[in-house]
Design a protein around this motif. Structure first.
Motif, PDB file in Angstrom:
ATOM      1  N   LYS A   1     -45.291  17.908  33.986  1.00 39.43           N
ATOM      2  CA  LYS A   1     -46.001  16.974  33.324  1.00 39.43           C
ATOM      3  C   LYS A   1     -46.917  15.986  34.257  1.00 39.43           C
ATOM      4  N   PHE A   2     -46.216  15.824  35.644  1.00 38.78           N
ATOM      5  CA  PHE A   2     -46.974  14.973  36.500  1.00 38.78           C
ATOM      6  C   PHE A   2     -47.591  15.547  37.853  1.00 38.78           C
ATOM      7  N   GLN A   3     -48.532  14.811  38.193  1.00 36.84           N
ATOM      8  CA  GLN A   3     -49.069  15.159  39.656  1.00 36.84           C
ATOM      9  C   GLN A   3     -48.745  14.038  40.579  1.00 36.84           C
ATOM     10  N   ASP A   4     -47.877  14.342  41.616  1.00 34.09           N
ATOM     11  CA  ASP A   4     -47.499  13.394  42.669  1.00 34.09           C
ATOM     12  C   ASP A   4     -48.688  13.169  43.750  1.00 34.09           C
ATOM     13  N   ALA A   5     -48.597  12.352  44.728  1.00 32.10           N
ATOM     14  CA  ALA A   5     -49.461  12.053  45.545  1.00 32.10           C
ATOM     15  C   ALA A   5     -49.989  13.092  46.517  1.00 32.10           C
TER      16      ALA A   5
ATOM     17  N   ILE B   1     -46.135   8.723  44.699  1.00 29.93           N
ATOM     18  CA  ILE B   1     -45.021   9.034  45.261  1.00 29.93           C
ATOM     19  C   ILE B   1     -45.032  10.660  45.990  1.00 29.93           C
ATOM     20  N   TYR B   2     -44.201  11.012  46.900  1.00 24.21           N
ATOM     21  CA  TYR B   2     -44.431  12.414  47.517  1.00 24.21           C
ATOM     22  C   TYR B   2     -43.136  13.105  46.866  1.00 24.21           C
TER      23      TYR B   2
ATOM     24  N   VAL C   1     -54.547   7.796  51.832  1.00 19.66           N
ATOM     25  CA  VAL C   1     -53.359   8.096  50.865  1.00 19.66           C
ATOM     26  C   VAL C   1     -52.225   7.336  51.046  1.00 19.66           C
ATOM     27  N   PRO C   2     -51.352   7.346  49.827  1.00 16.00           N
ATOM     28  CA  PRO C   2     -50.430   6.462  49.961  1.00 16.00           C
ATOM     29  C   PRO C   2     -49.307   6.641  51.186  1.00 16.00           C
ATOM     30  N   HIS C   3     -48.893   5.346  51.706  1.00 16.59           N
ATOM     31  CA  HIS C   3     -47.666   5.432  52.626  1.00 16.59           C
ATOM     32  C   HIS C   3     -46.573   6.059  51.887  1.00 16.59           C
TER      33      HIS C   3
END
Length: 572
Positions: free
Chosen positions: A545-549, A535-536, A359-361
């Motif tokens: 509208k968006f889903q973050d990490a 991004i978190y 998963v993203p840093h």
């Protein structure tokens, strides 16, 4: 990265004659007598300001440059194994996911003891296992060339990524909670809260307490705008924990749950012991206690941990310490047999473990609403990018195979401003805004491997709208299938590090050949398609509208364990 000098325990000083000691003392005093006091004082100050030494057990860790006292990149990996994998990038590998699930377990078992070792040994082991699984006789196996071994290893990794992609949720709405309950264990505080409270004693040269403010996002950075914080790169565990406690699908009755979240801060557990003189037994003790505690919980036994998830904020290698190796650090937490079934989210996965998921840093951007994201997208898409190329980092003189020195030379040898190098040894990288502003002014950001293949800087560049240039597929392509598309050319440029190392390619000249149209197309894809999912959001974020990490990860996890539960019921 701390330099490690091995000092054997129990070693004794060789005996010296009094005559030799007296002569040495006289010469030393004579030399010092001729050095002006002011000059000697300046030398002492210079040495103190440019390095620090920490004695830990039988090791002396030396962090060179005053940057290391404040900028905690010097801790960036528990950097095992600092490997380089000379594997050509292979795109769009198509291997049936059903073929890899069984073989990946065998591969993982066979390479467990080698997972912290030289990458070529790991690849060779995997290749041999793959060859065996495909029933190739010994004569044929012995004739497999080195390139074919690499290809087999890469296919194994890419097959696992195909499996991970098959777990991606088809639901775009994380508010659908019917039959998707998430249970968060209320662990004894020694497994999480108490670790955070040791923030002032976690490392010898820095106070971590400011990093844990604002639900582990850190202090705000007003200069960069709303939602920007001084977030530490190892803050993933408390960031995830604070979000999952407020997840709309959280349930308090374990019988209603499909997914079980274990909020153990294993990365902080490693970090607190890294520079202290303690035994391996002490380093492993808390993880062992957790295994004992979980073993007494009914949900753990129900599916042997398959519906449990751990979020670990350091790289996988740090949780797979090599046995009987005085140069190895970290814990053996992920080597316990109880930890093979659960899903593990890590900032860098072990490429041959099917239940390790990258998963993203954490970056420094934690928006609260959709509008915060849109405002930042608008800002960076219209940013003036005066630099074609930039590289923020430092050379690795202790790692001769690392290509950083070559890249720095190529970047700085030009007489124009095409490539800008920010030397982090000078302390220029201490503040996040310095990095982000540089990346916002650049078309391409060089992202060579550092202490380990992955880099937080890779995500910093994407969040800044800077096209990352990668030199190893393990930096991102083999790590984050839930958050990055399979077509890597849409958001990055790949240049094989072997080509750079051998002097066959000049990176600056290669990048200068890419047209403005190509750059603009890639940037639009990064900013409008990728950025929100990397991004978190903050702990109380509200996205429509968006889903973050975080949302992407939790949706995929819940769908995965729900599917496992459905399959088990159909078998019964």
């Amino acid at each position: 990265m701390a330099l490690t000098v091995l000092r054997k325990k129990g070693s004794k000083e060789p005996k010296k004659s009094k005559g030799k000691a007296s002569l040495l003392s006289s010469l030393l005093c004579g030399c010092l007598y001729h050095i002006p006091a002011a000059l000697l004082f300046l030398v002492i100050i210079l040495i103190w300001s440019s390095s620090t030494a920490i004695i830990s057990g039988s090791f002396v860790h030396v962090c060179v440059s005053s940057r290391k006292l404040n900028n905690l990149y010097c801790l960036s990996a528990g950097a095992q194994p600092n490997f380089e994998v000379p594997i050509p990038l292979i795109s769009n590998a198509t291997i049936a996911s059903s073929d890899i699930v069984k073989s990946s377990t065998t591969v993982s078992n066979n390479v467990e003891e080698k997972s912290n070792g030289d990458a070529f040994d790991v690849i060779r082991e995997i290749s041999n296992t793959t060859t065996s699984n495909n029933s190739v006789n010994e004569n044929n196996a012995s004739s497999i060339s080195k390139d074919e071994e690499y290809l087999n290893a890469v296919k194994d990794v890419e097959a696992q990524l195909q499996v991970h992609r098959s777990w991606i949720s088809s639901s775009s709405n994380n508010m659908v909670c019917a039959g998707r309950g998430i249970f968060v264990y209320d662990l004894p505080p020694k497994f999480n809260k108490d670790l955070v409270e040791q923030c002032d004693d976690m490392v010898p040269w820095a106070n971590f307490c400011d990093y844990f403010k604002n639900d582990a996002m850190g202090e705000p950075i007003p200069k960069l705008g709303k939602g920007w914080h001084s977030t530490h790169q190892y803050a993933l565990e408390p960031i995830f924990h604070s979000r999952v406690l407020k997840h709309p699908c959280r349930v308090h009755n374990e019988k209603e749950a499909k997914l079980f979240y274990v909020p153990y801060y294993g990365g902080l557990d490693i970090l607190r012991w890294h520079f202290k003189n303690v035994s391996d037994n002490v380093k492993d003790s808390l993880g062992l206690e957790l295994m004992q505690w979980l073993g007494m919980q009914k949900p753990w036994d129900r599916n042997n941990g398959k519906d449990h998830v751990f979020v670990l904020g350091k790289i996988s290698w740090d949780f797979r310490r090599r046995e009987n190796d005085p140069a190895s650090w970290g814990t053996t937490f992920l080597k316990h047999h109880q930890m093979q079934n659960p899903l593990k989210l890590l900032i860098e996965r072990q490429p041959w473990h099917i239940n390790d998921i990258g998963v993203p840093h954490p970056t420094n951007f934690h928006p609260h609403t959709d509008d915060d994201i849109i405002e930042w997208q608008t800002k960076i898409i219209s940013s003036n990018r005066d630099n074609l190329i930039s590289f923020a980092g430092a050379a690795r003189p202790d790692a001769p195979k690392n290509i950083r020195s070559v890249l720095i030379k190529q970047c700085t040898s030009r007489n124009d401003t095409t490539c800008r190098f920010l030397d982090c040894r000078s302390g220029s990288c201490d503040q996040p805004e310095t990095i982000i502003e540089l990346f916002m002014q650049s078309e391409f950001c060089l992202q060579p491997p550092g202490d380990s293949p992955t880099r937080k800087s890779f995500f910093d560049s994407l969040v800044s709208g800077c096209i990352p240039v990668l030199f190893s597929p393990f930096t991102a392509y083999y790590q984050y299938p839930w958050h990055l598309p399979q077509d890597h050319s849409r958001y990055s440029v790949f240049i094989d590090q072997e080509e750079v190392r051998q002097g066959n390619v000049n990176v600056v000249e290669r990048l200068m050949k890419l047209s403005k149209t190509e750059r603009d197309d890639m940037r639009r894809y990064i900013v409008y398609e990728l950025l929100p999912g990397l991004i978190y959001g903050d702990s109380s974020s509200e996205f429509d509208k968006f889903q973050d990490a975080f949302s992407i990860s939790m949706n995929n996890l819940v769908d995965r364990v729900t599917g496992l539960s459905s399959n088990a019921q159909s078998i019964v």
